[in-house]
Scaffold this motif. Structure first.
Motif, PDB file in Angstrom:
ATOM      1  N   MET A   1       8.365 -48.464   7.720  1.00 47.84           N
ATOM      2  CA  MET A   1       7.747 -47.292   8.301  1.00 47.84           C
ATOM      3  C   MET A   1       8.640 -46.787   9.445  1.00 47.84           C
ATOM      4  N   ASN A   2       9.842 -46.329   9.131  1.00 44.78           N
ATOM      5  CA  ASN A   2      10.731 -45.781  10.141  1.00 44.78           C
ATOM      6  C   ASN A   2      10.276 -44.378  10.497  1.00 44.78           C
ATOM      7  N   VAL A   3       9.885 -44.194  11.744  1.00 42.17           N
ATOM      8  CA  VAL A   3       9.384 -42.908  12.192  1.00 42.17           C
ATOM      9  C   VAL A   3      10.543 -41.973  12.527  1.00 42.17           C
ATOM     10  N   LEU A   4      11.625 -42.533  13.048  1.00 43.18           N
ATOM     11  CA  LEU A   4      12.792 -41.734  13.402  1.00 43.18           C
ATOM     12  C   LEU A   4      13.872 -41.886  12.328  1.00 43.18           C
ATOM     13  N   ASP A   5      14.505 -40.784  11.962  1.00 43.03           N
ATOM     14  CA  ASP A   5      15.616 -40.898  11.027  1.00 43.03           C
ATOM     15  C   ASP A   5      16.862 -41.357  11.798  1.00 43.03           C
ATOM     16  N   GLN A   6      17.947 -41.625  11.083  1.00 46.01           N
ATOM     17  CA  GLN A   6      19.158 -42.161  11.708  1.00 46.01           C
ATOM     18  C   GLN A   6      19.727 -41.226  12.771  1.00 46.01           C
ATOM     19  N   CYS A   7      19.668 -39.924  12.526  1.00 44.51           N
ATOM     20  CA  CYS A   7      20.179 -38.947  13.486  1.00 44.51           C
ATOM     21  C   CYS A   7      19.354 -38.991  14.767  1.00 44.51           C
ATOM     22  N   GLN A   8      18.051 -39.064  14.639  1.00 43.07           N
ATOM     23  CA  GLN A   8      17.183 -39.132  15.818  1.00 43.07           C
ATOM     24  C   GLN A   8      17.408 -40.428  16.581  1.00 43.07           C
ATOM     25  N   GLN A   9      17.591 -41.528  15.871  1.00 44.18           N
ATOM     26  CA  GLN A   9      17.866 -42.805  16.529  1.00 44.18           C
ATOM     27  C   GLN A   9      19.179 -42.738  17.302  1.00 44.18           C
ATOM     28  N   ALA A  10      20.199 -42.135  16.707  1.00 45.53           N
ATOM     29  CA  ALA A  10      21.504 -42.019  17.368  1.00 45.53           C
ATOM     30  C   ALA A  10      21.404 -41.206  18.650  1.00 45.53           C
ATOM     31  N   ARG A  11      20.559 -40.156  18.645  1.00 47.11           N
ATOM     32  CA  ARG A  11      20.409 -39.315  19.841  1.00 47.11           C
ATOM     33  C   ARG A  11      19.766 -40.074  20.990  1.00 47.11           C
ATOM     34  N   LEU A  12      19.011 -41.131  20.711  1.00 47.18           N
ATOM     35  CA  LEU A  12      18.389 -41.926  21.759  1.00 47.18           C
ATOM     36  C   LEU A  12      19.360 -42.904  22.410  1.00 47.18           C
ATOM     37  N   ARG A  13      20.482 -43.129  21.742  1.00 49.47           N
ATOM     38  CA  ARG A  13      21.474 -44.042  22.299  1.00 49.47           C
ATOM     39  C   ARG A  13      22.254 -43.364  23.420  1.00 49.47           C
ATOM     40  N   ALA A  14      22.997 -44.158  24.181  1.00 52.29           N
ATOM     41  CA  ALA A  14      23.742 -43.638  25.341  1.00 52.29           C
ATOM     42  C   ALA A  14      24.728 -42.550  24.956  1.00 52.29           C
ATOM     43  N   ASP A  15      25.374 -42.701  23.799  1.00 49.65           N
ATOM     44  CA  ASP A  15      26.325 -41.694  23.327  1.00 49.65           C
ATOM     45  C   ASP A  15      26.406 -41.795  21.820  1.00 49.65           C
ATOM     46  N   GLY A  16      27.317 -41.119  21.208  1.00 53.77           N
ATOM     47  CA  GLY A  16      27.436 -41.107  19.755  1.00 53.77           C
ATOM     48  C   GLY A  16      28.159 -42.309  19.186  1.00 53.77           C
ATOM     49  N   ASN A  17      28.640 -43.221  20.016  1.00 48.79           N
ATOM     50  CA  ASN A  17      29.368 -44.389  19.532  1.00 48.79           C
ATOM     51  C   ASN A  17      28.421 -45.355  18.851  1.00 48.79           C
ATOM     52  N   ALA A  18      29.004 -46.228  18.024  1.00 50.23           N
ATOM     53  CA  ALA A  18      28.191 -47.271  17.396  1.00 50.23           C
ATOM     54  C   ALA A  18      27.658 -48.189  18.479  1.00 50.23           C
ATOM     55  N   VAL A  19      26.427 -48.564  18.344  1.00 53.65           N
ATOM     56  CA  VAL A  19      25.784 -49.399  19.347  1.00 53.65           C
ATOM     57  C   VAL A  19      25.335 -50.686  18.701  1.00 53.65           C
ATOM     58  N   GLY A  20      25.610 -51.787  19.377  1.00 49.87           N
ATOM     59  CA  GLY A  20      25.192 -53.092  18.880  1.00 49.87           C
ATOM     60  C   GLY A  20      23.760 -53.376  19.262  1.00 49.87           C
ATOM     61  N   SER A  21      23.298 -54.585  18.967  1.00 49.77           N
ATOM     62  CA  SER A  21      21.925 -54.953  19.292  1.00 49.77           C
ATOM     63  C   SER A  21      21.739 -54.926  20.800  1.00 49.77           C
ATOM     64  N   GLY A  22      20.563 -54.547  21.234  1.00 51.12           N
ATOM     65  CA  GLY A  22      20.285 -54.467  22.654  1.00 51.12           C
ATOM     66  C   GLY A  22      20.696 -53.151  23.251  1.00 51.12           C
ATOM     67  N   GLY A  23      21.254 -52.246  22.458  1.00 48.64           N
ATOM     68  CA  GLY A  23      21.570 -50.911  22.934  1.00 48.64           C
ATOM     69  C   GLY A  23      22.866 -50.783  23.704  1.00 48.64           C
TER      70      GLY A  23
END
Length: 180
Positions: A1-23
């Motif tokens: 039940m993923n509420v956010l798609d991958q693009c929305q999840q990426a926008r929540l991260r600090a920047d557009g770079n790949a992010v590991g576990s823990g953000g």
């Protein structure tokens, strides 16, 4: 039940770079980081009100708003700060909550726990001690969805026993504790 798609999840991260576990980014993961006094002031202000503006953070830490914004970006990039949002599961159509208490062969505990951690129905998967050694918190849209998960989706090959405990009412949930 993923509420956010991958693009929305990426926008929540600090920047557009790949992010590991823990953000946090893997490149900065290796370097230890000691918080400065100003960092502690920023984090203290966020602890009191996570919606505080950069101007409010700046006032709390005796710096400019742009410096506060840069410091927060740096803390996020280093993994010293991440945002964790609690959303009422009912807003996403979840009406059934259950704890799954499982006995797993110790030789298979890590494998099963890792596999279950990828199940979208489970909000929590944790190793325990006592009569069971793995607990999971299932969130499902209704009783039928929980039944389907338990009988068709849940991998049982290394689960020797499972007890399902429906949650009837939650009186307190995990949250950050504030100092008085």
């Amino acid at each position: 039940m993923n509420v956010l798609d991958q693009c929305q999840q990426a926008r929540l991260r600090a920047d557009g770079n790949a992010v590991g576990s823990g953000g946090h980014t893997a490149a900065l993961e290796e370097e230890p980081y000691l918080l400065t006094h100003a960092d502690r002031m920023l984090l203290g202000a966020l602890r009191e009100d996570a919606r505080v503006s950069y101007a409010g953070l700046a006032a709390a830490a005796d710096m400019t708003a742009s410096t506060a914004a840069r410091r927060l970006a740096e803390l996020r990039a280093r993994g010293a700060l991440f945002f964790d949002v609690d959303v009422d599961p009912a807003l996403m159509g979840v009406t059934v909550s259950a704890l799954l208490w499982m006995q797993i062969s110790p030789a298979h505990l890590d494998t099963v726990a890792t596999a279950l951690a990828g199940h979208e129905e489970l909000a929590l998967v944790a190793a325990t001690t006592g009569p069971t050694n793995l607990v999971a918190h299932a969130l499902c849209r209704d009783a039928e969805a929980l039944h389907t998960y338990l009988t068709r989706r849940l991998t049982r090959e290394a689960i020797t026993h499972i007890e399902t405990t429906p949650v009837l009412r939650t009186y307190k949930a995990a949250a950050t504790l504030r100092k008085p």
